[in-house]
Design a protein around this motif. Structure first.
Motif, PDB file in Angstrom:
ATOM      1  N   LEU A   6       0.827  -1.201   0.000  1.00 21.61           N
ATOM      2  CA  LEU A   6       0.000   0.000   0.000  1.00 21.61           C
ATOM      3  C   LEU A   6       0.862   1.252   0.000  1.00 21.61           C
ATOM      4  O   LEU A   6       0.585   2.209  -0.719  1.00 21.61           O
ATOM      5  CB  LEU A   6      -0.928   0.001   1.208  1.00 21.61           C
ATOM      6  N   LEU A   7       1.904   1.255   0.816  1.00 22.99           N
ATOM      7  CA  LEU A   7       2.806   2.401   0.863  1.00 22.99           C
ATOM      8  C   LEU A   7       3.498   2.582  -0.482  1.00 22.99           C
ATOM      9  O   LEU A   7       3.622   3.700  -0.984  1.00 22.99           O
ATOM     10  CB  LEU A   7       3.836   2.221   1.984  1.00 22.99           C
ATOM     11  N   LEU A  29     -12.843   8.798   0.086  1.00 23.59           N
ATOM     12  CA  LEU A  29     -13.418   7.491   0.419  1.00 23.59           C
ATOM     13  C   LEU A  29     -12.683   6.849   1.597  1.00 23.59           C
ATOM     14  O   LEU A  29     -13.301   6.225   2.468  1.00 23.59           O
ATOM     15  CB  LEU A  29     -13.390   6.573  -0.798  1.00 23.59           C
ATOM     16  N   GLY A  30     -11.374   7.017   1.649  1.00 25.83           N
ATOM     17  CA  GLY A  30     -10.609   6.509   2.795  1.00 25.83           C
ATOM     18  C   GLY A  30     -11.020   7.197   4.086  1.00 25.83           C
ATOM     19  O   GLY A  30     -11.124   6.554   5.139  1.00 25.83           O
ATOM     20  N   ALA A  31     -11.268   8.503   4.009  1.00 27.13           N
ATOM     21  CA  ALA A  31     -11.718   9.231   5.199  1.00 27.13           C
ATOM     22  C   ALA A  31     -13.090   8.717   5.645  1.00 27.13           C
ATOM     23  O   ALA A  31     -13.331   8.544   6.842  1.00 27.13           O
ATOM     24  CB  ALA A  31     -11.777  10.727   4.901  1.00 27.13           C
ATOM     25  N   ALA A  32     -13.971   8.451   4.679  1.00 24.68           N
ATOM     26  CA  ALA A  32     -15.304   7.933   5.023  1.00 24.68           C
ATOM     27  C   ALA A  32     -15.186   6.574   5.704  1.00 24.68           C
ATOM     28  O   ALA A  32     -15.842   6.319   6.718  1.00 24.68           O
ATOM     29  CB  ALA A  32     -16.174   7.836   3.768  1.00 24.68           C
ATOM     30  N   LEU A  33     -14.331   5.702   5.167  1.00 26.82           N
ATOM     31  CA  LEU A  33     -14.145   4.399   5.800  1.00 26.82           C
ATOM     32  C   LEU A  33     -13.527   4.549   7.184  1.00 26.82           C
ATOM     33  O   LEU A  33     -13.913   3.864   8.123  1.00 26.82           O
ATOM     34  CB  LEU A  33     -13.257   3.488   4.936  1.00 26.82           C
ATOM     35  N   GLY A  34     -12.588   5.461   7.318  1.00 28.71           N
ATOM     36  CA  GLY A  34     -11.960   5.670   8.617  1.00 28.71           C
ATOM     37  C   GLY A  34     -12.922   6.209   9.660  1.00 28.71           C
ATOM     38  O   GLY A  34     -12.805   5.875  10.837  1.00 28.71           O
ATOM     39  N   LEU A  35     -13.873   7.023   9.247  1.00 30.19           N
ATOM     40  CA  LEU A  35     -14.804   7.625  10.197  1.00 30.19           C
ATOM     41  C   LEU A  35     -15.899   6.667  10.651  1.00 30.19           C
ATOM     42  O   LEU A  35     -16.386   6.770  11.775  1.00 30.19           O
ATOM     43  CB  LEU A  35     -15.442   8.874   9.583  1.00 30.19           C
ATOM     44  N   ALA A  60      -6.355   5.737  -0.380  1.00 30.30           N
ATOM     45  CA  ALA A  60      -7.558   5.401   0.375  1.00 30.30           C
ATOM     46  C   ALA A  60      -7.216   4.672   1.676  1.00 30.30           C
ATOM     47  O   ALA A  60      -7.743   5.011   2.742  1.00 30.30           O
ATOM     48  CB  ALA A  60      -8.494   4.548  -0.481  1.00 30.30           C
ATOM     49  N   PHE A  61      -6.331   3.691   1.605  1.00 28.17           N
ATOM     50  CA  PHE A  61      -6.011   2.929   2.806  1.00 28.17           C
ATOM     51  C   PHE A  61      -5.191   3.742   3.802  1.00 28.17           C
ATOM     52  O   PHE A  61      -5.401   3.636   5.008  1.00 28.17           O
ATOM     53  CB  PHE A  61      -5.289   1.632   2.443  1.00 28.17           C
ATOM     54  N   VAL A  62      -4.283   4.570   3.311  1.00 28.84           N
ATOM     55  CA  VAL A  62      -3.508   5.421   4.221  1.00 28.84           C
ATOM     56  C   VAL A  62      -4.435   6.425   4.902  1.00 28.84           C
ATOM     57  O   VAL A  62      -4.339   6.650   6.114  1.00 28.84           O
ATOM     58  CB  VAL A  62      -2.358   6.121   3.462  1.00 28.84           C
ATOM     59  N   THR A  63      -5.346   7.013   4.138  1.00 24.12           N
ATOM     60  CA  THR A  63      -6.284   7.973   4.717  1.00 24.12           C
ATOM     61  C   THR A  63      -7.223   7.298   5.716  1.00 24.12           C
ATOM     62  O   THR A  63      -7.519   7.870   6.769  1.00 24.12           O
ATOM     63  CB  THR A  63      -7.105   8.656   3.609  1.00 24.12           C
ATOM     64  N   ALA A  64      -7.668   6.091   5.408  1.00 23.30           N
ATOM     65  CA  ALA A  64      -8.521   5.360   6.355  1.00 23.30           C
ATOM     66  C   ALA A  64      -7.769   5.109   7.656  1.00 23.30           C
ATOM     67  O   ALA A  64      -8.346   5.241   8.741  1.00 23.30           O
ATOM     68  CB  ALA A  64      -8.984   4.045   5.742  1.00 23.30           C
ATOM     69  N   ALA A  65      -6.494   4.770   7.559  1.00 24.14           N
ATOM     70  CA  ALA A  65      -5.694   4.537   8.769  1.00 24.14           C
ATOM     71  C   ALA A  65      -5.523   5.818   9.581  1.00 24.14           C
ATOM     72  O   ALA A  65      -5.490   5.775  10.815  1.00 24.14           O
ATOM     73  CB  ALA A  65      -4.334   3.962   8.379  1.00 24.14           C
ATOM     74  N   VAL A  66      -5.437   6.954   8.909  1.00 20.25           N
ATOM     75  CA  VAL A  66      -5.291   8.234   9.613  1.00 20.25           C
ATOM     76  C   VAL A  66      -6.613   8.664  10.247  1.00 20.25           C
ATOM     77  O   VAL A  66      -6.633   9.185  11.364  1.00 20.25           O
ATOM     78  CB  VAL A  66      -4.765   9.319   8.643  1.00 20.25           C
ATOM     79  N   PHE A  67      -7.732   8.445   9.551  1.00 20.89           N
ATOM     80  CA  PHE A  67      -9.021   8.912  10.043  1.00 20.89           C
ATOM     81  C   PHE A  67      -9.648   7.981  11.082  1.00 20.89           C
ATOM     82  O   PHE A  67     -10.562   8.402  11.793  1.00 20.89           O
ATOM     83  CB  PHE A  67      -9.994   9.140   8.882  1.00 20.89           C
ATOM     84  N   THR A  68      -9.204   6.733  11.184  1.00 24.47           N
ATOM     85  CA  THR A  68      -9.793   5.822  12.166  1.00 24.47           C
ATOM     86  C   THR A  68      -9.604   6.318  13.598  1.00 24.47           C
ATOM     87  O   THR A  68     -10.573   6.331  14.373  1.00 24.47           O
ATOM     88  CB  THR A  68      -9.243   4.396  11.973  1.00 24.47           C
ATOM     89  N   PRO A  69      -8.405   6.757  14.013  1.00 23.34           N
ATOM     90  CA  PRO A  69      -8.296   7.299  15.377  1.00 23.34           C
ATOM     91  C   PRO A  69      -9.121   8.578  15.567  1.00 23.34           C
ATOM     92  O   PRO A  69      -9.640   8.820  16.652  1.00 23.34           O
ATOM     93  CB  PRO A  69      -6.805   7.602  15.531  1.00 23.34           C
ATOM     94  N   LEU A  70      -9.261   9.356  14.504  1.00 17.28           N
ATOM     95  CA  LEU A  70     -10.087  10.562  14.594  1.00 17.28           C
ATOM     96  C   LEU A  70     -11.542  10.200  14.876  1.00 17.28           C
ATOM     97  O   LEU A  70     -12.239  10.912  15.600  1.00 17.28           O
ATOM     98  CB  LEU A  70      -9.973  11.374  13.300  1.00 17.28           C
ATOM     99  N   ALA A  71     -12.003   9.083  14.310  1.00 23.35           N
ATOM    100  CA  ALA A  71     -13.380   8.641  14.542  1.00 23.35           C
ATOM    101  C   ALA A  71     -13.620   8.375  16.022  1.00 23.35           C
ATOM    102  O   ALA A  71     -14.693   8.700  16.551  1.00 23.35           O
ATOM    103  CB  ALA A  71     -13.682   7.397  13.711  1.00 23.35           C
ATOM    104  N   TYR A  72     -12.634   7.789  16.694  1.00 18.62           N
ATOM    105  CA  TYR A  72     -12.786   7.544  18.121  1.00 18.62           C
ATOM    106  C   TYR A  72     -12.828   8.860  18.895  1.00 18.62           C
ATOM    107  O   TYR A  72     -13.510   8.979  19.904  1.00 18.62           O
ATOM    108  CB  TYR A  72     -11.655   6.662  18.643  1.00 18.62           C
TER     109      TYR A  72
END
Length: 170
Positions: A6-7, A29-35, A60-72
């Motif tokens: 992915l990287l 889309l990555g941000a949406a998945l992360g949230l 998408a996957f990097v953004t999802a990984a970044v936004f997942t902690p933000l969701a919490y």
């Protein structure tokens, strides 16, 4: 796909060959998945969209990984928003109808945090897409020339996989 793949895909996309709109779509889309909380049909649907739409998967996957902690971090406001929507008298018939459908309960929309984060993700999708377009434009105009002259990028360009990628992209 493993994390190194992915990287690598993200670095190749930033090096060129991927349209800014694909990077922006991957970002949004990555941000949406992360949230969206994981473990429900909504998150699985967002994940499947990565493969059905022309988005940059690395972004998408990097953004999802970044936004997942933000969701919490935004679970409190998301809970209040979801709870307000679930308890709205005008929407009671809609929630009952959706819950009675065969597959829809698997989305766990009746969980206030899931519904609140879904609404936040949907509302932020278009602004995040536009932000992604601006960031891709800024990157191509300002950061890319600087990065390409760096010693790290010159070293990466000497690697076999990068040369094969450039040959493939023509």
């Amino acid at each position: 796909m493993n994390p190194l793949s992915l990287l690598r895909n993200l670095l190749l996309a930033l090096a060129g060959g991927v349209e800014p709109r694909h990077l922006a779509a991957g970002f949004a889309l990555g941000a949406a998945l992360g949230l969206v909380p994981k473990g429900n049909l909504i998150a699985a649907s967002f994940f499947l969209l990565f493969f059905f739409l022309r988005v940059d998967k690395g972004m998408a996957f990097v953004t999802a990984a970044v936004f997942t902690p933000l969701a919490y971090a935004i679970d409190g406001p998301a809970h209040r928003l979801g709870l307000a929507l679930l308890q709205a008298p005008a929407l009671k018939g809609l929630w009952t109808f959706l819950y009675d459908l065969p597959i829809v309960p698997l989305t766990r929309f009746n969980n206030s945090v899931v519904l609140g984060n879904l609404v936040i993700a949907v509302v932020l999708f278009a602004p995040l897409y536009l932000l992604g377009l601006r960031l891709a434009g800024w990157y191509n105009a300002v950061a890319k020339p600087y990065i390409e002259r760096s010693a790290v990028m010159r070293s990466l360009k000497s690697w076999y996989w990068f040369q094969k990628y450039q040959e493939f992209m023509g």
